[in-house]
Write a protein that holds these residues in place. Structure first.
Motif, PDB file in Angstrom:
ATOM      1  N   TYR A  24       0.843  -1.197   0.000  1.00 27.71           N
ATOM      2  CA  TYR A  24       0.000   0.000   0.000  1.00 27.71           C
ATOM      3  C   TYR A  24       0.885   1.256   0.000  1.00 27.71           C
ATOM      4  O   TYR A  24       0.637   2.212  -0.740  1.00 27.71           O
ATOM      5  CB  TYR A  24      -0.915  -0.026   1.225  1.00 27.71           C
ATOM      6  CG  TYR A  24      -2.153   0.830   1.106  1.00 27.71           C
ATOM      7  CD1 TYR A  24      -2.244   1.881   0.190  1.00 27.71           C
ATOM      8  CD2 TYR A  24      -3.249   0.599   1.932  1.00 27.71           C
ATOM      9  CE1 TYR A  24      -3.386   2.650   0.097  1.00 27.71           C
ATOM     10  CE2 TYR A  24      -4.400   1.366   1.842  1.00 27.71           C
ATOM     11  CZ  TYR A  24      -4.458   2.402   0.926  1.00 27.71           C
ATOM     12  OH  TYR A  24      -5.587   3.170   0.841  1.00 27.71           O
ATOM     13  N   LYS A  25       1.935   1.238   0.832  1.00 24.58           N
ATOM     14  CA  LYS A  25       2.843   2.388   0.899  1.00 24.58           C
ATOM     15  C   LYS A  25       3.567   2.579  -0.434  1.00 24.58           C
ATOM     16  O   LYS A  25       3.742   3.709  -0.909  1.00 24.58           O
ATOM     17  CB  LYS A  25       3.857   2.192   2.026  1.00 24.58           C
ATOM     18  CG  LYS A  25       3.242   2.218   3.421  1.00 24.58           C
ATOM     19  CD  LYS A  25       4.301   2.013   4.486  1.00 24.58           C
ATOM     20  CE  LYS A  25       3.669   2.049   5.878  1.00 24.58           C
ATOM     21  NZ  LYS A  25       4.676   1.820   6.947  1.00 24.58           N
ATOM     22  N   PHE A  26       3.979   1.470  -1.025  1.00 22.64           N
ATOM     23  CA  PHE A  26       4.668   1.547  -2.320  1.00 22.64           C
ATOM     24  C   PHE A  26       3.737   2.114  -3.386  1.00 22.64           C
ATOM     25  O   PHE A  26       4.145   2.957  -4.201  1.00 22.64           O
ATOM     26  CB  PHE A  26       5.149   0.155  -2.729  1.00 22.64           C
ATOM     27  CG  PHE A  26       5.792   0.112  -4.090  1.00 22.64           C
ATOM     28  CD1 PHE A  26       7.090   0.559  -4.283  1.00 22.64           C
ATOM     29  CD2 PHE A  26       5.083  -0.360  -5.195  1.00 22.64           C
ATOM     30  CE1 PHE A  26       7.673   0.534  -5.548  1.00 22.64           C
ATOM     31  CE2 PHE A  26       5.658  -0.393  -6.460  1.00 22.64           C
ATOM     32  CZ  PHE A  26       6.965   0.060  -6.629  1.00 22.64           C
ATOM     33  N   TYR A  27       2.482   1.665  -3.366  1.00 23.60           N
ATOM     34  CA  TYR A  27       1.505   2.150  -4.353  1.00 23.60           C
ATOM     35  C   TYR A  27       1.296   3.657  -4.202  1.00 23.60           C
ATOM     36  O   TYR A  27       1.285   4.395  -5.199  1.00 23.60           O
ATOM     37  CB  TYR A  27       0.181   1.415  -4.168  1.00 23.60           C
ATOM     38  CG  TYR A  27      -0.955   1.992  -4.991  1.00 23.60           C
ATOM     39  CD1 TYR A  27      -1.102   1.680  -6.340  1.00 23.60           C
ATOM     40  CD2 TYR A  27      -1.876   2.862  -4.410  1.00 23.60           C
ATOM     41  CE1 TYR A  27      -2.132   2.217  -7.090  1.00 23.60           C
ATOM     42  CE2 TYR A  27      -2.905   3.409  -5.153  1.00 23.60           C
ATOM     43  CZ  TYR A  27      -3.036   3.079  -6.490  1.00 23.60           C
ATOM     44  OH  TYR A  27      -4.058   3.628  -7.229  1.00 23.60           O
ATOM     45  N   GLU A  28       1.125   4.137  -2.979  1.00 22.87           N
ATOM     46  CA  GLU A  28       0.894   5.561  -2.751  1.00 22.87           C
ATOM     47  C   GLU A  28       2.124   6.388  -3.126  1.00 22.87           C
ATOM     48  O   GLU A  28       2.002   7.490  -3.661  1.00 22.87           O
ATOM     49  CB  GLU A  28       0.513   5.808  -1.292  1.00 22.87           C
ATOM     50  CG  GLU A  28      -0.906   5.380  -0.952  1.00 22.87           C
ATOM     51  CD  GLU A  28      -1.958   6.141  -1.745  1.00 22.87           C
ATOM     52  OE1 GLU A  28      -1.736   7.324  -2.054  1.00 22.87           O
ATOM     53  OE2 GLU A  28      -2.999   5.546  -2.066  1.00 22.87           O
ATOM     54  N   ALA A  29       3.314   5.862  -2.840  1.00 30.29           N
ATOM     55  CA  ALA A  29       4.544   6.561  -3.216  1.00 30.29           C
ATOM     56  C   ALA A  29       4.654   6.671  -4.732  1.00 30.29           C
ATOM     57  O   ALA A  29       5.003   7.727  -5.278  1.00 30.29           O
ATOM     58  CB  ALA A  29       5.760   5.821  -2.642  1.00 30.29           C
ATOM     59  N   GLN A  30       4.338   5.565  -5.422  1.00 34.64           N
ATOM     60  CA  GLN A  30       4.382   5.560  -6.884  1.00 34.64           C
ATOM     61  C   GLN A  30       3.366   6.535  -7.460  1.00 34.64           C
ATOM     62  O   GLN A  30       3.644   7.270  -8.414  1.00 34.64           O
ATOM     63  CB  GLN A  30       4.116   4.134  -7.384  1.00 34.64           C
ATOM     64  CG  GLN A  30       4.036   3.984  -8.889  1.00 34.64           C
ATOM     65  CD  GLN A  30       2.620   4.037  -9.415  1.00 34.64           C
ATOM     66  OE1 GLN A  30       1.671   3.822  -8.673  1.00 34.64           O
ATOM     67  NE2 GLN A  30       2.465   4.350 -10.683  1.00 34.64           N
ATOM     68  N   ARG A  31       2.175   6.598  -6.840  1.00 33.07           N
ATOM     69  CA  ARG A  31       1.131   7.490  -7.330  1.00 33.07           C
ATOM     70  C   ARG A  31       1.536   8.957  -7.126  1.00 33.07           C
ATOM     71  O   ARG A  31       1.286   9.805  -7.983  1.00 33.07           O
ATOM     72  CB  ARG A  31      -0.179   7.195  -6.591  1.00 33.07           C
ATOM     73  CG  ARG A  31      -1.411   7.774  -7.256  1.00 33.07           C
ATOM     74  CD  ARG A  31      -2.669   7.287  -6.576  1.00 33.07           C
ATOM     75  NE  ARG A  31      -2.716   7.714  -5.183  1.00 33.07           N
ATOM     76  CZ  ARG A  31      -3.079   8.924  -4.789  1.00 33.07           C
ATOM     77  NH1 ARG A  31      -3.399   9.840  -5.678  1.00 33.07           N
ATOM     78  NH2 ARG A  31      -3.117   9.226  -3.512  1.00 33.07           N
ATOM     79  N   SER A  32       2.179   9.238  -6.002  1.00 36.96           N
ATOM     80  CA  SER A  32       2.634  10.605  -5.733  1.00 36.96           C
ATOM     81  C   SER A  32       3.720  11.019  -6.718  1.00 36.96           C
ATOM     82  O   SER A  32       3.763  12.166  -7.170  1.00 36.96           O
ATOM     83  CB  SER A  32       3.160  10.705  -4.294  1.00 36.96           C
ATOM     84  OG  SER A  32       2.135  10.458  -3.365  1.00 36.96           O
ATOM     85  N   LEU A  33       4.614  10.073  -7.054  1.00 36.91           N
ATOM     86  CA  LEU A  33       5.667  10.368  -8.025  1.00 36.91           C
ATOM     87  C   LEU A  33       5.105  10.581  -9.421  1.00 36.91           C
ATOM     88  O   LEU A  33       5.616  11.393 -10.202  1.00 36.91           O
ATOM     89  CB  LEU A  33       6.687   9.216  -8.046  1.00 36.91           C
ATOM     90  CG  LEU A  33       7.610   9.089  -6.825  1.00 36.91           C
ATOM     91  CD1 LEU A  33       8.416   7.805  -6.906  1.00 36.91           C
ATOM     92  CD2 LEU A  33       8.532  10.296  -6.738  1.00 36.91           C
ATOM     93  N   MET A  34       4.022   9.885  -9.741  1.00 37.37           N
ATOM     94  CA  MET A  34       3.423   9.987 -11.074  1.00 37.37           C
ATOM     95  C   MET A  34       2.596  11.255 -11.252  1.00 37.37           C
ATOM     96  O   MET A  34       2.363  11.703 -12.386  1.00 37.37           O
ATOM     97  CB  MET A  34       2.528   8.767 -11.331  1.00 37.37           C
ATOM     98  CG  MET A  34       3.275   7.493 -11.657  1.00 37.37           C
ATOM     99  SD  MET A  34       4.104   7.593 -13.264  1.00 37.37           S
ATOM    100  CE  MET A  34       2.687   7.764 -14.365  1.00 37.37           C
ATOM    101  N   GLU A  35       2.143  11.835 -10.151  1.00 39.46           N
ATOM    102  CA  GLU A  35       1.208  12.961 -10.238  1.00 39.46           C
ATOM    103  C   GLU A  35       1.712  14.124 -11.089  1.00 39.46           C
ATOM    104  O   GLU A  35       0.988  14.621 -11.958  1.00 39.46           O
ATOM    105  CB  GLU A  35       0.852  13.442  -8.824  1.00 39.46           C
ATOM    106  CG  GLU A  35      -0.282  14.450  -8.817  1.00 39.46           C
ATOM    107  CD  GLU A  35      -0.754  14.757  -7.418  1.00 39.46           C
ATOM    108  OE1 GLU A  35      -1.597  15.657  -7.271  1.00 39.46           O
ATOM    109  OE2 GLU A  35      -0.278  14.111  -6.454  1.00 39.46           O
ATOM    110  N   PRO A  36       2.973  14.609 -10.903  1.00 45.14           N
ATOM    111  CA  PRO A  36       3.434  15.710 -11.752  1.00 45.14           C
ATOM    112  C   PRO A  36       3.509  15.345 -13.225  1.00 45.14           C
ATOM    113  O   PRO A  36       3.253  16.187 -14.094  1.00 45.14           O
ATOM    114  CB  PRO A  36       4.828  16.042 -11.191  1.00 45.14           C
ATOM    115  CG  PRO A  36       5.174  14.967 -10.234  1.00 45.14           C
ATOM    116  CD  PRO A  36       3.944  14.261  -9.859  1.00 45.14           C
TER     117      PRO A  36
END
Length: 306
Positions: A3-15
């Motif tokens: 879950y933490k990895f998914y959220e980190a990946q999503r935050s990195l993808m946002e920009p």
């Protein structure tokens, strides 16, 4: 950790998804310098698709403003009747200045729609609500994303689910004397349990109980999902699909089955269909078929919100 990895990946993808959205607009604008490029429409479509594949989908609105009742346009006011930690009971109250229609609305029965708590939001039943509003007073369960519920509110078990349904039924009954109950898919089991418990205690039970497409006895028509449940232990599910909510959310530390895993399961059942749908969307953007592109966006804005 997943879950933490998914959220980190999503935050990195946002920009990058925001950049793709901007690029799609720049190349899609015929007045822009980039819009003069011979492949501008294709480039714009590619960036648009990239944006939609990578963006985060927020909870949609019901967005029901009016409903047609026998040729009369009736206004809809959506409001929260009961608010509990894990669910809101929403009512769609109808208003009209037409006296004949108003009298008709007052005499119509009430229905409680119990929406699934299995990935998607209750807004997936928007069309069902809209149809029922033509001849019913409509209430619906709007389940809260568990990651937004602080751990201080305690857990939410099947027993709690059943108790919520009973409380909501009693609330609607207290206003109108009685009501109908409709459950769609996953909640058919807790609704059947709730009404059965009410009957066993001699309580007033709903006028009717509609259970649509639910797993009342999954043994009769076993599917791949049923086989998975039979072949894996509860411990296996606990170790492989249950994760703690990351610290950035109010429900940090709560053990949940993350929505992105459920969504991945939905997509995995028909991957070729989804791939074809996205490719068709890309082609519709190139052709300028706005109606088909809007239909795609409307569907996936709802489907991807979990």
């Amino acid at each position: 950790m997943l879950y933490k990895f998914y959220e980190a990946q999503r935050s990195l993808m946002e920009p990058f998804t925001d950049l793709a959205q901007s690029a799609a607009k720049v190349y899609g604008n015929p007045l822009s310098v980039f819009g003069q490029h011979p492949l501008a429409q294709r480039i714009s479509a590619g960036y648009d698709l990239m944006h939609r594949l990578g963006k985060d989908y927020e909870k949609p609105e019901f967005g029901l403003r009016t409903v047609d009742v026998d040729g009369v346009e009736v206004a809809i006011h959506e409001r929260i009747e009961l608010k509990k930690p894990f669910c809101e009971l929403r009512r769609f109250k109808r208003f009209t200045d037409d006296q004949g229609t108003l009298t008709k609305l007052k005499d119509q029965p009430a229905v409680l729609i119990v929406a699934p708590l299995s990935g998607h939001y209750a807004t997936l039943l928007r069309d069902t609500v809209k149809t029922m509003l033509k001849d019913h007073k409509v209430y619906i369960t709007d389940w809260t994303n568990a990651r937004l519920v602080p751990t201080s509110e305690g857990g939410f078990s099947l027993d709690d689910y059943i108790n919520y349904v009973q409380e909501f039924i009693r609330h609607v009954q207290s206003r109108y004397g009685n009501c109908h109950v409709m459950s769609v898919c996953q909640p058919t089991v807790p609704v059947l349990a709730a009404v059965s418990l009410m009957a066993s205690r001699g309580e007033l039970t709903p006028l009717s109980m509609v259970m649509m497409g639910g797993p009342i006895d999954a043994r009769l028509s076993p599917t791949a999902v049923n086989n998975l449940a039979m072949n894996k232990s509860i411990e296996w599910f606990e170790h492989n699909v249950i994760y703690r909510v990351p610290t950035r959310f109010p429900g940090a530390g709560r053990k949940v089955y993350p929505g992105f895993l459920q969504h991945s399961g939905f997509v995995a059942m028909n991957p070729s269909n989804h791939a074809r749908s996205h490719y068709d969307y890309f082609k519709d953007l190139i052709k300028g078929d706005d109606a088909s592109a809007d239909a795609h966006r409307k569907f996936y804005d709802e489907y991807n919100a979990v």
